[in-house]
Design a protein around this motif. Structure first.
Motif, PDB file in Angstrom:
ATOM      1  N   VAL A  87       2.812  -1.075   1.958  1.00 27.82           N
ATOM      2  CA  VAL A  87       1.923  -0.551   2.688  1.00 27.82           C
ATOM      3  C   VAL A  87       1.323  -1.583   3.307  1.00 27.82           C
ATOM      4  O   VAL A  87       0.592  -2.426   3.037  1.00 27.82           O
ATOM      5  N   TYR A 129      -0.805  -2.783   7.065  1.00 25.88           N
ATOM      6  CA  TYR A 129      -1.773  -2.435   8.441  1.00 25.88           C
ATOM      7  C   TYR A 129      -1.135  -2.110   9.670  1.00 25.88           C
ATOM      8  O   TYR A 129      -1.567  -1.150  10.374  1.00 25.88           O
ATOM      9  N   MET A 156       0.271   1.296   9.380  1.00 23.25           N
ATOM     10  CA  MET A 156      -0.931   2.452   9.441  1.00 23.25           C
ATOM     11  C   MET A 156      -1.479   2.603  10.631  1.00 23.25           C
ATOM     12  O   MET A 156      -1.838   3.702  11.100  1.00 23.25           O
ATOM     13  N   THR A 175       0.798   4.852  12.958  1.00 18.65           N
ATOM     14  CA  THR A 175       0.351   6.030  12.395  1.00 18.65           C
ATOM     15  C   THR A 175      -0.761   6.779  13.341  1.00 18.65           C
ATOM     16  O   THR A 175      -0.727   7.722  13.722  1.00 18.65           O
ATOM     17  N   LEU A 207      -2.017   9.542   6.117  1.00 21.16           N
ATOM     18  CA  LEU A 207      -1.951   8.475   5.527  1.00 21.16           C
ATOM     19  C   LEU A 207      -1.825   8.708   3.899  1.00 21.16           C
ATOM     20  O   LEU A 207      -1.447   8.013   3.241  1.00 21.16           O
ATOM     21  N   VAL A 242      -1.340   5.192  -1.797  1.00 18.17           N
ATOM     22  CA  VAL A 242      -2.607   5.136  -1.230  1.00 18.17           C
ATOM     23  C   VAL A 242      -3.427   5.847  -2.239  1.00 18.17           C
ATOM     24  O   VAL A 242      -3.450   7.125  -2.437  1.00 18.17           O
TER      25      VAL A 242
END
Length: 137
Positions: free
Chosen positions: A72, A74, A77, A80, A104, A110
């Motif tokens: 996972v 940054y 993310m 996305t 997310l 997460v």
């Protein structure tokens, strides 16, 4: 204890006993232009947003032994978020925040997500206005 003794101890036991671990992945103040708002003056034009997120993730999800594609991270993310923001007009920041959080949070690694979205030019006499959303398992 001297540093060389600590280094030798860590080499023998690389993961010392501990009660728990929290690891977060953050993106702070990602600036994007977005079509967002319910007023006629906000339709058909982009306005600046600032988006910040912090995702608490399972510790093994941030260091899968060098396999970045399995982490996972940054950059993924942020990409996305960019795709969601750019995909369509969003009437409300609240709805945009929910869509980002839903996407997310679909990753079971997460564990908690804190998300803040700010419109930077919505009010002339305010630095920003916005919404915050927190979600956890």
């Amino acid at each position: 204890m001297k540093l060389d003794a600590l280094a030798a101890q860590n080499a023998a036991n690389p993961r010392p006993d501990f009660a728990g671990e929290r690891v977060s992945v953050r993106v702070n103040r990602l600036r994007l232009d977005a079509e967002v708002g319910v007023y006629d003056s906000e339709r058909g034009r982009k306005q600046p947003l600032e988006i910040s997120l912090e995702a608490e993730v399972a510790p093994e999800a941030t260091h899968p032994h060098g396999a970045l594609g399995e982490a996972v991270n940054y950059a993924a993310m942020a990409e996305t978020v960019r795709q969601i923001v750019g995909a369509a007009h969003h009437d409300l920041l609240e709805d945009l925040a929910q869509t980002i959080a839903d996407t997310l949070f679909a990753d079971p690694r997460v564990k908690r997500l804190d998300l803040t979205l700010d419109k930077l030019t919505a009010l002339e006499d305010a630095q920003s206005v916005g919404v915050s959303l927190s979600r956890w398992r």
